[in-house]
Design an enzyme around this catalytic site. Sequence first.
Site, short mmCIF file in Angstrom:
data_model
loop_
_atom_site.label_atom_id
_atom_site.label_comp_id
_atom_site.label_asym_id
_atom_site.label_seq_id
_atom_site.Cartn_x
_atom_site.Cartn_y
_atom_site.Cartn_z
N ASP A 40 6.74 1.09 1.07
CA ASP A 40 8.11 0.62 0.92
C ASP A 40 8.38 -0.39 -0.19
O ASP A 40 9.29 -0.23 -0.97
CB ASP A 40 8.59 0.01 2.24
CG ASP A 40 8.51 0.99 3.39
OD1 ASP A 40 8.01 2.12 3.21
OD2 ASP A 40 8.95 0.62 4.49
N GLU A 50 -1.77 -3.55 11.22
CA GLU A 50 -1.09 -2.62 10.30
C GLU A 50 -1.73 -2.69 8.91
O GLU A 50 -1.93 -1.67 8.26
CB GLU A 50 0.39 -3.03 10.27
CG GLU A 50 1.33 -2.06 9.60
CD GLU A 50 2.77 -2.59 9.61
OE1 GLU A 50 3.02 -3.72 10.11
OE2 GLU A 50 3.65 -1.86 9.10
C1 2M8 Z 1 6.97 1.21 7.22
O1 2M8 Z 1 8.29 1.62 6.91
C2 2M8 Z 1 9.42 1.42 7.79
C3 2M8 Z 1 10.60 2.18 7.19
O2 2M8 Z 1 10.29 3.55 7.15
C4 2M8 Z 1 9.83 -0.03 7.97
O3 2M8 Z 1 9.34 -0.92 7.27
O4 2M8 Z 1 10.69 -0.27 8.85
C5 2M8 Z 1 6.02 1.80 6.15
O5 2M8 Z 1 4.76 1.17 6.19
C6 2M8 Z 1 5.87 3.30 6.35
O6 2M8 Z 1 4.89 3.83 5.49
C7 2M8 Z 1 5.52 3.64 7.79
O7 2M8 Z 1 5.58 5.03 7.95
C8 2M8 Z 1 6.46 2.98 8.80
C9 2M8 Z 1 6.01 3.14 10.23
O8 2M8 Z 1 4.65 2.78 10.36
O9 2M8 Z 1 6.57 1.57 8.52
#
Ligand code: 2M8
Length: 439
Positions: A173, A409
């Site tokens: 992101d 994470e």
């Molecule tokens: C993160 O992205 C989401 C938006 O899609 C967020 O920050 O709210 C990223 O690390 C993405 O790669 C990942 O798929 C998601 C859920 O783990 O979180």
Amino acid sequence: MTNTQQLDQAAMAVLEKNWTGFSTKPTPALYPHQWSWDSAFIAMGYAHYNQARAEQELRSLFDAQWLDGRVPHIVFNTINNDRPYFPGPDFWQIHRSPDAPPDHQTSGIVQPPVHATAVLHVYKYAQDRTRSLAFLREMFPKLAAWHRWLYSALDPLNEGLIYIHHPWSSGQDNSPMWDRALQRIELTPDHVPEYTRVDLTLVDADERPTKSDYDCYVYLVDFMRQRDYDEQRIYEDGIPFMVQDVLFNTLLVQANRDLALIAGLIGEDAEPYLSWAENTAAAINDKLWDPVNHIYIDYDLYHDEPIHAHALAGFSPLFARIPDEERAYSMVDYLNSSRFCHIDEAMIAAPSYTRVGSAFSHSRYWRGPVWINMNWLLWQGLTHYDFSPYANRLRNTIVELPSTRGFYEYFHPVNGRGYGAPDFSWTASLLLDVLYRSE
Ligand code: 2M8
């Protein structure tokens, strides 16, 4: 019980905790719904010990596939979730599009297409072979429609390269790769609808994207929903973030090859998928290779220029065997240096962004910390080219970080401290994959 057995059980416990009854949350509080590429990585862990659940994970995602074939990046859990998330269904408003799925609430953008690779992986490690063939038959037309949509909607110049129009579609992101493009979007206050972030109530602000990042994220979603998620209008009206991303296209190459294998296994024609794979691989080699630095780099389609920012994802074409041997050797020289991580250095391989970049951070999300999914992709990529010492180093990190620091994470590339959310599903599932595959 051995340490490996304990680790194995701890990883399964994370997945169990995050299981909703039909899919797996990336983590309980921060991401309480289903995410597209997370589910593919999660299914690859389940594949080794619970075939039914691996299949269900992918089935749930594709149940929310749009009528035009796109697979949304989030499927909202409207059944048994009570945690807030921003942006939720009210913000996305996907039912402005005639192609939105009638029975599901989803986002309107996509994430990297790892799904055919995950489906083939589930087949490969299945305990019940007959049933797994039926699963391939079930998934094949859905995967084919997904890839077809990507090429018809997101390759407007017919180059064999998909473009993304939101940083969330990259999965990385707030990577520094997007900084310049986002800074060039001139936002006035009336461009950005009002919004309230939930993530900052759960994770330290220093580990998350900034407010100006979020203003752009929200503005770009608003741009798309005002055009009813119609890709032609989004392109023709010039959404000001258009990027041909190395990782997204690399994963599509591998997914096309895996879809061709699936086609062969069930008596379908493999040729269209092989030809998509080869076209996209050739386009990555022609357009996204940086001959000066020996790494693949993204291309900014809106400003018509390469993005000179070096992320770990720039080495990901090794995963899909895209570079020839000569290129691969030069890439490994770059990876195996103080700009990422030298094999003899006392640090954790490999940071998600070059350590010598001014935008590098030890703790801020996709701007430097170590991510297990990126290590997992590169571990296999380096193995394809027989760079075993470095591959083993990445593999060991996938095991050591969760066992010593917890199932976080992402991780500090020097001291290994865990950041972001705890109990993170793909950290657990990819660890399981590595452990089972070494048995
Ligand atoms: C993160 O992205 C989401 C938006 O899609 C967020 O920050 O709210 C990223 O690390 C993405 O790669 C990942 O798929 C998601 C859920 O783990 O979180």
